[in-house]
Scaffold this motif. Structure first.
Motif, PDB file in Angstrom:
ATOM      1  N   ALA A   1       0.938  -1.193  -0.092  1.00 50.02           N
ATOM      2  CA  ALA A   1      -0.048   0.142  -0.019  1.00 50.02           C
ATOM      3  C   ALA A   1       1.014   1.272  -0.054  1.00 50.02           C
ATOM      4  CB  ALA A   1      -0.920  -0.115   1.230  1.00 50.02           C
ATOM      5  N   SER A   2       0.357   2.284   0.033  1.00 53.96           N
ATOM      6  CA  SER A   2       1.087   3.699  -0.225  1.00 53.96           C
ATOM      7  C   SER A   2       0.751   4.474   1.344  1.00 53.96           C
ATOM      8  CB  SER A   2       1.036   4.450  -1.210  1.00 53.96           C
ATOM      9  OG  SER A   2      -0.367   5.002  -1.308  1.00 53.96           O
ATOM     10  N   ILE A   3       1.699   4.902   2.008  1.00 53.65           N
ATOM     11  CA  ILE A   3       1.316   5.807   3.143  1.00 53.65           C
ATOM     12  C   ILE A   3       2.167   7.016   3.166  1.00 53.65           C
ATOM     13  CG2 ILE A   3       2.870   4.792   4.688  1.00 53.65           C
ATOM     14  CD1 ILE A   3       0.589   4.742   6.752  1.00 53.65           C
ATOM     15  N   SER A   4       1.206   8.091   3.035  1.00 56.00           N
ATOM     16  CA  SER A   4       1.924   9.631   3.162  1.00 56.00           C
ATOM     17  C   SER A   4       1.471  10.385   3.900  1.00 56.00           C
ATOM     18  CB  SER A   4       1.401   9.980   1.649  1.00 56.00           C
ATOM     19  OG  SER A   4       1.614   9.258   0.505  1.00 56.00           O
ATOM     20  N   ALA A   5       2.372  11.475   4.211  1.00 52.10           N
ATOM     21  CA  ALA A   5       1.676  12.368   5.280  1.00 52.10           C
ATOM     22  C   ALA A   5       0.998  13.765   4.530  1.00 52.10           C
ATOM     23  CB  ALA A   5       3.114  13.167   5.990  1.00 52.10           C
ATOM     24  N   HIS A   6       0.062  13.877   5.467  1.00 48.65           N
ATOM     25  CA  HIS A   6      -0.730  14.977   4.803  1.00 48.65           C
ATOM     26  C   HIS A   6       0.023  16.435   4.987  1.00 48.65           C
ATOM     27  CE1 HIS A   6      -4.251  17.835   4.284  1.00 48.65           C
ATOM     28  NE2 HIS A   6      -5.109  16.841   4.341  1.00 48.65           N
ATOM     29  N   PRO A   7      -0.051  17.214   4.088  1.00 48.48           N
ATOM     30  CA  PRO A   7       0.998  18.284   3.967  1.00 48.48           C
ATOM     31  C   PRO A   7       0.372  19.511   4.850  1.00 48.48           C
ATOM     32  CG  PRO A   7      -0.636  18.523   2.021  1.00 48.48           C
ATOM     33  CD  PRO A   7      -0.887  17.188   2.717  1.00 48.48           C
TER      34      PRO A   7
ATOM     35  N   PRO B   1       1.791  20.220  -1.654  1.00 48.25           N
ATOM     36  CA  PRO B   1       1.063  21.131  -0.769  1.00 48.25           C
ATOM     37  C   PRO B   1       0.007  22.064  -1.567  1.00 48.25           C
ATOM     38  CG  PRO B   1       3.273  21.816  -1.295  1.00 48.25           C
ATOM     39  CD  PRO B   1       2.811  20.402  -1.949  1.00 48.25           C
ATOM     40  N   GLN B   2       0.121  22.311  -2.951  1.00 44.93           N
ATOM     41  CA  GLN B   2      -1.014  23.067  -3.493  1.00 44.93           C
ATOM     42  C   GLN B   2      -2.440  22.804  -3.304  1.00 44.93           C
ATOM     43  OE1 GLN B   2       1.802  21.676  -4.973  1.00 44.93           O
ATOM     44  NE2 GLN B   2       3.126  23.666  -6.127  1.00 44.93           N
ATOM     45  N   GLY B   3      -3.127  24.033  -3.332  1.00 48.51           N
ATOM     46  CA  GLY B   3      -4.791  23.845  -3.356  1.00 48.51           C
ATOM     47  C   GLY B   3      -5.037  23.092  -2.097  1.00 48.51           C
ATOM     48  N   GLY B   4      -4.639  23.210  -0.857  1.00 52.57           N
ATOM     49  CA  GLY B   4      -5.093  22.535   0.191  1.00 52.57           C
ATOM     50  C   GLY B   4      -4.712  21.167   0.500  1.00 52.57           C
ATOM     51  N   GLY B   5      -3.702  20.709  -0.450  1.00 49.53           N
ATOM     52  CA  GLY B   5      -3.073  19.513  -0.415  1.00 49.53           C
ATOM     53  C   GLY B   5      -3.621  18.513  -1.534  1.00 49.53           C
ATOM     54  N   GLN B   6      -2.920  17.857  -2.098  1.00 51.57           N
ATOM     55  CA  GLN B   6      -3.070  16.768  -3.168  1.00 51.57           C
ATOM     56  C   GLN B   6      -2.301  15.516  -2.760  1.00 51.57           C
ATOM     57  OE1 GLN B   6      -1.985  18.857  -6.709  1.00 51.57           O
ATOM     58  NE2 GLN B   6      -3.773  20.011  -6.649  1.00 51.57           N
ATOM     59  N   LEU B   7      -2.832  14.322  -3.339  1.00 55.78           N
ATOM     60  CA  LEU B   7      -2.325  13.117  -3.233  1.00 55.78           C
ATOM     61  C   LEU B   7      -2.344  12.643  -4.627  1.00 55.78           C
ATOM     62  CD1 LEU B   7      -1.160  10.722  -1.429  1.00 55.78           C
ATOM     63  CD2 LEU B   7      -3.509   9.549  -1.825  1.00 55.78           C
ATOM     64  N   TRP B   8      -0.999  12.421  -5.255  1.00 61.94           N
ATOM     65  CA  TRP B   8      -0.995  11.972  -6.633  1.00 61.94           C
ATOM     66  C   TRP B   8      -0.484  10.490  -6.625  1.00 61.94           C
ATOM     67  CZ3 TRP B   8      -1.383  14.791 -11.151  1.00 61.94           C
ATOM     68  CH2 TRP B   8      -1.701  16.352 -10.976  1.00 61.94           C
TER      69      TRP B   8
ATOM     70  N   GLU C   1      -1.708  14.150   9.830  1.00 67.01           N
ATOM     71  CA  GLU C   1      -2.806  13.110   9.256  1.00 67.01           C
ATOM     72  C   GLU C   1      -1.541  12.270   8.505  1.00 67.01           C
ATOM     73  OE1 GLU C   1      -7.327  14.106   9.352  1.00 67.01           O
ATOM     74  OE2 GLU C   1      -6.297  14.193   7.364  1.00 67.01           O
ATOM     75  N   LEU C   2      -2.018  10.899   8.253  1.00 71.62           N
ATOM     76  CA  LEU C   2      -1.381   9.976   7.382  1.00 71.62           C
ATOM     77  C   LEU C   2      -2.227   9.318   6.544  1.00 71.62           C
ATOM     78  CD1 LEU C   2       1.127   7.933   9.548  1.00 71.62           C
ATOM     79  CD2 LEU C   2       1.601   9.854   8.363  1.00 71.62           C
ATOM     80  N   ILE C   3      -1.963   9.391   5.384  1.00 72.18           N
ATOM     81  CA  ILE C   3      -3.026   8.798   4.430  1.00 72.18           C
ATOM     82  C   ILE C   3      -2.619   7.600   3.703  1.00 72.18           C
ATOM     83  CG2 ILE C   3      -4.171   9.424   2.225  1.00 72.18           C
ATOM     84  CD1 ILE C   3      -3.057  12.298   2.521  1.00 72.18           C
ATOM     85  N   LEU C   4      -3.494   6.430   3.850  1.00 70.55           N
ATOM     86  CA  LEU C   4      -3.000   5.173   3.478  1.00 70.55           C
ATOM     87  C   LEU C   4      -3.990   4.808   2.342  1.00 70.55           C
ATOM     88  CD1 LEU C   4      -2.150   2.026   5.315  1.00 70.55           C
ATOM     89  CD2 LEU C   4      -4.032   1.844   3.966  1.00 70.55           C
ATOM     90  N   PHE C   5      -3.473   4.393   1.062  1.00 68.48           N
ATOM     91  CA  PHE C   5      -4.302   4.151  -0.014  1.00 68.48           C
ATOM     92  C   PHE C   5      -4.138   2.518  -0.574  1.00 68.48           C
ATOM     93  CE2 PHE C   5      -4.686   3.715  -4.689  1.00 68.48           C
ATOM     94  CZ  PHE C   5      -6.141   3.619  -4.600  1.00 68.48           C
TER      95      PHE C   5
ATOM     96  N   HIS D   1       2.047   0.625  -6.185  1.00 70.42           N
ATOM     97  CA  HIS D   1       1.851   1.934  -6.775  1.00 70.42           C
ATOM     98  C   HIS D   1       2.533   2.821  -6.180  1.00 70.42           C
ATOM     99  CE1 HIS D   1      -1.195   1.524  -3.596  1.00 70.42           C
ATOM    100  NE2 HIS D   1      -0.872   2.842  -3.600  1.00 70.42           N
ATOM    101  N   GLN D   2       2.806   4.254  -6.712  1.00 67.60           N
ATOM    102  CA  GLN D   2       3.368   5.260  -5.769  1.00 67.60           C
ATOM    103  C   GLN D   2       2.506   6.367  -5.576  1.00 67.60           C
ATOM    104  OE1 GLN D   2       7.135   6.049  -4.671  1.00 67.60           O
ATOM    105  NE2 GLN D   2       6.227   3.798  -4.221  1.00 67.60           N
ATOM    106  N   ALA D   3       2.530   6.956  -4.246  1.00 71.45           N
ATOM    107  CA  ALA D   3       1.850   8.080  -4.096  1.00 71.45           C
ATOM    108  C   ALA D   3       2.732   9.175  -3.564  1.00 71.45           C
ATOM    109  CB  ALA D   3       0.754   7.987  -2.998  1.00 71.45           C
ATOM    110  N   VAL D   4       2.558  10.536  -3.640  1.00 73.08           N
ATOM    111  CA  VAL D   4       3.245  11.606  -3.595  1.00 73.08           C
ATOM    112  C   VAL D   4       2.194  12.948  -2.998  1.00 73.08           C
ATOM    113  CG1 VAL D   4       4.860  13.474  -4.516  1.00 73.08           C
ATOM    114  CG2 VAL D   4       5.222  11.020  -5.073  1.00 73.08           C
ATOM    115  N   VAL D   5       2.755  13.279  -1.987  1.00 72.53           N
ATOM    116  CA  VAL D   5       1.643  14.432  -1.520  1.00 72.53           C
ATOM    117  C   VAL D   5       2.509  15.867  -2.109  1.00 72.53           C
ATOM    118  CG1 VAL D   5       1.102  15.824   0.577  1.00 72.53           C
ATOM    119  CG2 VAL D   5       0.894  13.299   0.699  1.00 72.53           C
TER     120      VAL D   5
END
Length: 199
Positions: free
Chosen positions: A67-73, A128-135, A77-81, A122-126
């Motif tokens: 899975a991917s786990i990323s830090a909210h900008p 910071p633009q627009g309130g935060g985005q997870l790509w 929070e951490l985001i797991l997908f 997969h890969q996920a990247v956070v």
């Protein structure tokens, strides 16, 4: 012209057999890929029926890997997908989304309409633009028996401020792959390496 030796005939026969086998394998691979694409389309049809965002406090996500786990900008929070789980008989692929609030020590499952199809590696990247985005880019989908694989080459963005998924159509992108790496560099996503099984 002399007659062909037995050895030459054997070599020619082996080459013909190998060519036939390669053709068979290629046809089977194409058929299996079409089967996986049909399974993925079915998941997307089910997800398309969801029209509202539903957030629920829940226990920790089920066991999974890749899975991917990323830090909210902007939040603690951490985001797991996504991710996958194999129970010894069957492979399960996920496209679920969880937020872990570090201060409150709780998990929230967030069901957002039209998410990417289930995947792992997969890969996920956070960003910071627009309130935060997870790509999210690429990854793989495995058949339930774990013998067939489909490699994604799609690009998605989760807009964290509005809780909406968007499929980005970017022509000329990298080929389908899993197990790659992706990082943010200024305003660019850089993708390196990865794996693609053609059979």
């Amino acid at each position: 012209m002399g007659k062909k030796s037995k050895k030459e005939k054997k070599v020619k026969g082996a080459e013909k057999t190998a060519a036939k086998m390669e053709k068979k394998v290629s046809k089977r691979s194409k058929r299996e890929e079409e089967d996986l694409e049909a399974m993925i389309a079915e998941f997307q049809n089910l997800d398309a029926k969801k029209t509202t965002v539903v957030e629920t406090i829940c226990p920790p996500p089920s066991a999974r890997l890749s899975a991917s786990i990323s830090a909210h900008p902007e939040k603690d929070e951490l985001i797991l997908f996504g991710g996958e789980f194999f129970n010894g008989r069957k492979t399960y692929l996920y496209n679920d989304l969880f937020f872990y609030n570090i201060k409150k020590n709780n998990w929230v499952k967030s069901e957002i309409p039209n998410p990417p199809p289930p995947r792992c590696a997969h890969q996920a990247v956070v960003v910071p633009q627009g309130g935060g985005q997870l790509w999210v880019f690429g990854g793989e989908f495995a058949s339930p028996n774990g013998e067939q694989f489909y490699h994604y080459k799609d690009l998605w963005v989760l807009h964290l401020a509005t809780h909406t998924w968007e499929n980005i159509k970017a022509p000329g992108g990298p080929s389908g792959r899993s197990g790659h790496r992706m990082v943010l560099s200024k305003k660019h996503l850089l993708v390196f390496g990865g794996f693609h099984e053609s059979n």
